[in-house]
Design an enzyme around this catalytic site. Structure first.
Site, short mmCIF file in Angstrom:
data_model
loop_
_atom_site.label_atom_id
_atom_site.label_comp_id
_atom_site.label_asym_id
_atom_site.label_seq_id
_atom_site.Cartn_x
_atom_site.Cartn_y
_atom_site.Cartn_z
N LYS A 1 0.83 -1.21 0.00
CA LYS A 1 0.00 0.00 0.00
C LYS A 1 0.86 1.26 0.00
O LYS A 1 0.64 2.17 -0.81
CB LYS A 1 -0.93 0.01 1.21
CG LYS A 1 -1.91 1.19 1.18
CD LYS A 1 -2.68 1.31 2.48
CE LYS A 1 -1.85 1.98 3.54
NZ LYS A 1 -2.62 2.33 4.75
N ASP B 1 -6.68 1.35 0.99
CA ASP B 1 -6.73 1.37 2.45
C ASP B 1 -8.13 0.95 2.89
O ASP B 1 -8.93 0.49 2.08
CB ASP B 1 -6.36 2.76 2.98
CG ASP B 1 -7.40 3.83 2.60
OD1 ASP B 1 -8.37 3.51 1.86
OD2 ASP B 1 -7.24 4.97 3.04
#
Length: 227
Positions: free
Chosen positions: A139, A157
């Site tokens: 991420k 997220d």
């Protein structure tokens, strides 16, 4: 209202096919582009290295709490070399109000050491090299690639995971799976800003608790509302 589980077509109850999800994505991004005319990161940074550091600090923390400490951190250490001079103890003291501060301070220093010794103080521009840095997962790497280097990738997220499930854009259970699905169905013209469109929509409108469904620009597309 439907739970954030698997992606199904609200009228038929069947899983959405790839073409159907592509058509849905086109409508979703077109609506979000009108609702969010200036999609951008809310973390404050002045370089790709500062972006990387800010995103590392943002894990399990709010952008507001990160911005509160990076003002001082980046004033003293805007480069990996300066960060090493600052040292782990000082970094830890500056970022102590951010969650997991001890671990993050250690990772920031370890990452700076690698950047200086292996990359001449520059942030690498590939996923493979970025995830080698301590404290940098997929991420974080994708945020840096997208925001810092303009790559067409989508970091996922909790906000984006929630939005993708509620809209039926992805059935995947993991952030990596949702990221792959979104990158596959997002039209090219929206790919650069897709992360911010979905994140900001999830943060301020499609919230986990008490989502603002009555004022949502995607109300006509959302199975979460329709169910």
């Amino acid at each position: 209202m439907a739970a954030d589980s698997s992606s199904v077509n609200s009228s038929s109850g069947k899983s959405c096919g790839l073409q159907e999800r592509k058509e849905l994505a086109e409508k979703v991004y077109a609506a979000l582009a009108k609702a969010i005319p200036e999609p951008k990161a809310e973390l404050r940074y002045g370089s790709v290295y500062e972006l990387l550091t800010a995103v590392m600090l943002s894990a399990q923390a709010t952008d507001k709490s990160v911005n509160a400490v990076t003002v001082e951190l980046f004033r003293l250490a805007p480069t990996p070399e300066k960060m090493l001079e600052l040292g782990e103890e000082k970094v830890r003291d500056i970022v102590k109000t951010v969650g997991l501060a001890n671990t993050k301070a250690r990772h920031i220093i370890e990452a700076a050491q690698i950047l200086v010794s292996e990359f001449k103080g520059e942030v690498p521009e590939s996923m493979e090299e970025l995830v080698r840095l301590p404290g940098v997962g997929e991420k974080t790497a994708k945020v840096v690639l997208n925001v810092g280097f303009g790559k067409g990738v989508i970091a996922v997220d909790t906000h984006i995971l929630r939005v993708a499930h509620r809209l039926g854009l992805s059935e995947a259970k993991t952030p990596a799976g949702v990221s792959k699905d979104l990158e596959e169905i997002t039209p090219a013209e929206y790919l650069q800003n897709a992360h911010h469109y979905l994140l900001l929509h999830g943060r301020y409108t499609c919230r986990a608790q008490r989502p603002l469904c009555d004022s949502c620009p995607l109300a006509g597309l959302c199975r979460h509302i329709q169910n």
